[in-house]
Design a protein around this motif. Structure first.
Motif: not given
Length: 119
Positions: A89-105
């Motif tokens: 659908i898209s390669h751009l993603l969104y969330t309203p809250k700060e997340l630990d991107w490195e940990k999640m990915s």
């Protein structure tokens, strides 16, 4: 676009490789060529997570994993994925809250590696 946290999953195939692609994305002054070029001049880069892998469609698997496991949304359908062979659908993603991107990915990459070993 809404205030919040955005994640773009992309690859660095093509001329110049990773160094060239990241230099372009983090540059404010550039000719618009890709969708992401419209967003990056207004962006504040918080994290850049790099994965040097030969897995085909890694950006697709990563974006799909972030949507499935962490509930990220796709604010602009088709953004960065108009030529996507996996029909994301898209390669751009969104969330309203700060997340630990490195940990999640990293967790998603581990799931991908585990799945590849099972095949």
């Amino acid at each position: 676009m809404a205030e919040g946290w955005y994640c773009y999953c992309g690859s660095a195939r093509g001329n110049g490789g990773l160094r060239s692609r990241l230099s372009r994305h983090t540059s404010v002054f550039k000719t618009v060529h890709w969708h992401i070029d419209l967003l990056t001049p207004q962006a504040c880069f918080v994290a850049i997570c790099l994965y040097e892998r030969l897995t085909p469609f890694l950006e697709c698997l990563l974006s799909q994993g972030l949507i499935h496991f962490y509930g990220l949304k796709t604010p602009l359908p088709g953004f960065g994925s108009t030529d996507c062979q996996k029909k994301c659908i898209s390669h751009l993603l969104y969330t309203p809250k700060e997340l630990d991107w490195e940990k999640m990915s990293t967790k998603i990459i581990e799931k991908i590696e585990h799945h590849e070993k099972q095949e």
